[in-house]
Design a protein around this motif. Structure first.
Motif, mmCIF file in Angstrom:
data_model
loop_
_atom_site.group_PDB
_atom_site.id
_atom_site.type_symbol
_atom_site.label_atom_id
_atom_site.label_comp_id
_atom_site.label_asym_id
_atom_site.label_seq_id
_atom_site.Cartn_x
_atom_site.Cartn_y
_atom_site.Cartn_z
ATOM 1 N N GLU A 70 0.816 -1.210 0.000
ATOM 2 C CA GLU A 70 0.000 0.000 0.000
ATOM 3 C C GLU A 70 0.855 1.269 0.000
ATOM 4 O O GLU A 70 0.582 2.193 -0.758
ATOM 5 C CB GLU A 70 -0.957 0.032 1.197
ATOM 6 N N ASP A 87 -1.029 -5.087 2.934
ATOM 7 C CA ASP A 87 -1.544 -3.896 3.624
ATOM 8 C C ASP A 87 -0.968 -3.941 5.042
ATOM 9 O O ASP A 87 -1.313 -4.811 5.845
ATOM 10 C CB ASP A 87 -3.082 -3.918 3.676
ATOM 11 N N LEU A 89 -1.331 -1.980 7.533
ATOM 12 C CA LEU A 89 -2.285 -1.597 8.586
ATOM 13 C C LEU A 89 -3.631 -1.361 7.916
ATOM 14 O O LEU A 89 -3.816 -0.351 7.231
ATOM 15 C CB LEU A 89 -1.808 -0.330 9.321
ATOM 16 N N ASP A 90 -4.516 -2.319 8.069
ATOM 17 C CA ASP A 90 -5.866 -2.179 7.509
ATOM 18 C C ASP A 90 -6.802 -1.865 8.664
ATOM 19 O O ASP A 90 -6.777 -2.551 9.693
ATOM 20 C CB ASP A 90 -6.272 -3.480 6.806
ATOM 21 N N GLY A 91 -7.614 -0.815 8.469
ATOM 22 C CA GLY A 91 -8.462 -0.370 9.578
ATOM 23 C C GLY A 91 -7.797 0.794 10.306
ATOM 24 O O GLY A 91 -7.867 0.908 11.534
ATOM 25 N N THR A 92 -7.153 1.657 9.527
ATOM 26 C CA THR A 92 -6.397 2.775 10.103
ATOM 27 C C THR A 92 -7.262 3.670 10.984
ATOM 28 O O THR A 92 -6.821 4.129 12.036
ATOM 29 C CB THR A 92 -5.804 3.657 8.974
ATOM 30 N N PHE A 162 -16.247 7.441 2.897
ATOM 31 C CA PHE A 162 -16.149 8.499 3.923
ATOM 32 C C PHE A 162 -15.626 9.761 3.260
ATOM 33 O O PHE A 162 -15.645 9.867 2.019
ATOM 34 C CB PHE A 162 -15.257 8.034 5.080
ATOM 35 N N LYS A 165 -13.980 10.399 -0.442
ATOM 36 C CA LYS A 165 -14.313 9.301 -1.367
ATOM 37 C C LYS A 165 -15.546 9.687 -2.178
ATOM 38 O O LYS A 165 -16.263 10.633 -1.831
ATOM 39 C CB LYS A 165 -14.642 8.032 -0.568
ATOM 40 N N ALA A 191 -11.544 -3.955 5.956
ATOM 41 C CA ALA A 191 -12.059 -4.879 4.930
ATOM 42 C C ALA A 191 -11.429 -6.269 5.037
ATOM 43 O O ALA A 191 -12.106 -7.283 4.836
ATOM 44 C CB ALA A 191 -11.814 -4.286 3.551
ATOM 45 N N LEU A 211 -12.485 -1.101 -3.254
ATOM 46 C CA LEU A 211 -11.360 -1.528 -2.413
ATOM 47 C C LEU A 211 -10.111 -1.729 -3.274
ATOM 48 O O LEU A 211 -10.183 -1.784 -4.493
ATOM 49 C CB LEU A 211 -11.721 -2.815 -1.661
ATOM 50 N N ASP A 215 -6.431 -4.697 0.228
ATOM 51 C CA ASP A 215 -7.533 -4.856 1.190
ATOM 52 C C ASP A 215 -8.146 -6.256 1.105
ATOM 53 O O ASP A 215 -8.702 -6.750 2.086
ATOM 54 C CB ASP A 215 -8.666 -3.859 0.894
HETATM 55 C C1 IPD Z 1 -9.686 0.802 4.645
HETATM 56 C C2 IPD Z 1 -10.482 -0.239 5.403
HETATM 57 C C3 IPD Z 1 -11.959 0.096 5.399
HETATM 58 C C4 IPD Z 1 -12.493 0.274 4.001
HETATM 59 C C5 IPD Z 1 -11.662 1.329 3.261
HETATM 60 C C6 IPD Z 1 -10.191 0.923 3.250
HETATM 61 P P1 IPD Z 1 -7.139 1.339 5.377
HETATM 62 O O1 IPD Z 1 -8.299 0.467 4.590
HETATM 63 O O2 IPD Z 1 -10.298 -1.525 4.884
HETATM 64 O O3 IPD Z 1 -12.731 -0.925 6.002
HETATM 65 O O4 IPD Z 1 -13.832 0.670 4.055
HETATM 66 O O5 IPD Z 1 -12.135 1.464 1.953
HETATM 67 O O6 IPD Z 1 -9.444 1.921 2.564
HETATM 68 O O7 IPD Z 1 -7.099 2.688 4.732
HETATM 69 O O8 IPD Z 1 -7.527 1.386 6.795
HETATM 70 O O9 IPD Z 1 -5.913 0.526 5.088
#
Ligand code: IPD
Ligand code: CA
Ligand code: CA
Length: 265
Positions: A70, A87, A89-92, A162, A165, A191, A211, A215
Motif C-alpha cells: 500500500e 496492507d 495496517l488495515d483499519g487505520t 467516507f 471518497k 475490509a 477496495l 484490502d
Molecule cells: C480501509 C479499510 C476500510 C475500508 C476502506 C479501506 P485502510 O483500509 O479496509 O474498512 O472501508 O475502503 O481503505 O485505509 O484502513 O488501510
C-alpha cells in the motif's frame, strides 16, 4: 491442528513481528487519542514501520519475490512468478480511534493466482491463515463459511465511503436494498477482517465497492479455503481491478449480487 508449511511460517513470522510493533504503537495511541492534535502523524509512522518490517521479513524468507504494498507501491522482484500483496495496517481509522479492530494483511500471488493469505489482528491475537488446497484457519481452528440459506437470518458486513471518497449516494441506495431484507448490517472498518470474519462464519456475507488489491487479496484466499465464494459484485468484472467485491456462501453471494444489481449507480 493444521500442519504449518514453510511458506506459512514465513508469512506468519513476518506478520507477528510487524504486529508486535503495531500493538505497542496501539497502546501509545490509546494515550495520544485524547490530545487535540490527535495521533495522525504517529499513526502514519506506525503504518510505515509495519510495512518496513514486513518488507524485510518477507524478503529474507523468500528472496527475489516482488511486492505490491500500500505505501511503497510496486517493487519488482527478480522472481517474476511470485508477488506479495501487503496492507501493513488495515483499519487505520479504528487504529487512530483506539478501537482494537485492525489488521495486517499479506497475500501471495503465484503466476497471477492468489495462493496464500494471512490476516493478523495484533490487538486480539487473531491470526487468520489460508493456503490454496490446505484450508483456512483462525489460529489452530479450521474455518467454514456460515451455511445460512435464509437471507433474513443473515448478518452482512459492508464498507461505506467516507470523507474524500465518492459513491456516498450509491452506498445509501445499496444499504436500502439490503438492510430491510437481512438480520443486520455491520460496518466495522477493516475490509481484510470483514472477509476473514466471513470466512469464520461470524458474518454471513460482505460487500464493498472501490477496495484496493491489498484490502482483499488475503481475504479472498481465506473465503475460498473456507468453502465460500468471493468475486465481483456484478459477477463479470475483475475484482482485483475494480475492487467491487461480494462474498459469502454460494446462496448469500447470489442474493447480494441479485439485490445490488437492481440498484443504479
Ligand atoms: C480501509 C479499510 C476500510 C475500508 C476502506 C479501506 P485502510 O483500509 O479496509 O474498512 O472501508 O475502503 O481503505 O485505509 O484502513 O488501510
Ligand atoms: Ca486497507
Ligand atoms: Ca492500510
Amino acid at each position: 491442528m493444521s500442519t504449518v508449511s514453510a511458506l506459512m511460517q514465513v508469512m506468519t513470522g513476518a506478520v507477528r513481528k510487524a504486529g508486535r510493533k503495531l500493538a505497542r504503537d496501539f497502546n501509545e495511541v490509546e494515550h495520544l487519542q485524547v490530545s487535540r492534535k490527535g495521533p495522525a502523524d504517529f499513526v502514519t509512522a506506525a503504518d510505515l514501520k509495519s510495512e518496513e518490517v514486513l518488507f524485510a521479513e518477507l524478503s529474507k524468507g523468500r528472496p527475489g519475490y516482488g511486492f505490491l504494498m500500500e505505501e511503497r507501491g510496486v517493487v519488482e522482484g527478480t522472481d517474476r512468478s511470485h508477488r506479495w500483496i501487503v496492507d501493513p495496517l488495515d483499519g487505520t481509522t479504528n487504529f487512530t480511534h483506539a478501537q482494537p479492530h485492525f489488521a495486517i494483511s499479506v497475500a501471495l500471488e503465484r503466476e497471477g493466482e492468489l495462493v496464500a493469505g494471512v490476516i493478523y489482528n495484533p490487538a486480539t491475537d487473531d491470526l487468520f491463515h489460508a493456503e490454496k488446497g490446505r484450508g483456512a484457519y483462525l489460529n489452530d481452528r479450521r474455518l467454514r463459511v456460515a451455511d445460512r440459506r435464509n437471507f433474513q437470518d443473515c448478518v452482512i458486513a459492508t464498507g461505506l465511503p467516507f470523507f474524500g471518497k465518492t459513491g456516498h449516494a450509491r452506498a445509501l441506495k445499496e444499504l436500502h436494498a439490503i438492510m430491510p431484507m437481512c438480520a443486520g448490517i455491520r460496518r466495522y472498518g477493516a475490509a481484510s477482517l470483514d472477509l476473514a470474519w466471513t470466512a469464520a462464519g461470524r458474518f454471513d456475507g460482505f460487500w464493498e465497492r472501490g477496495l484496493k488489491p491489498w484490502d482483499i487479496a488475503a481475504g479472498m484466499v481465506m473465503i475460498r479455503e473456507a468453502g465460500g465464494f468471493a468475486g465481483a459484485i456484478d459477477a463479470t468484472g475483475d475484482v482485483m481491478t475494480t475492487g467491487d467485491i461480494a462474498a459469502g456462501n454460494e446462496f448469500v453471494l447470489g442474493e447480494l449480487r441479485e439485490r445490488l444489481k437492481k440498484v443504479s449507480g
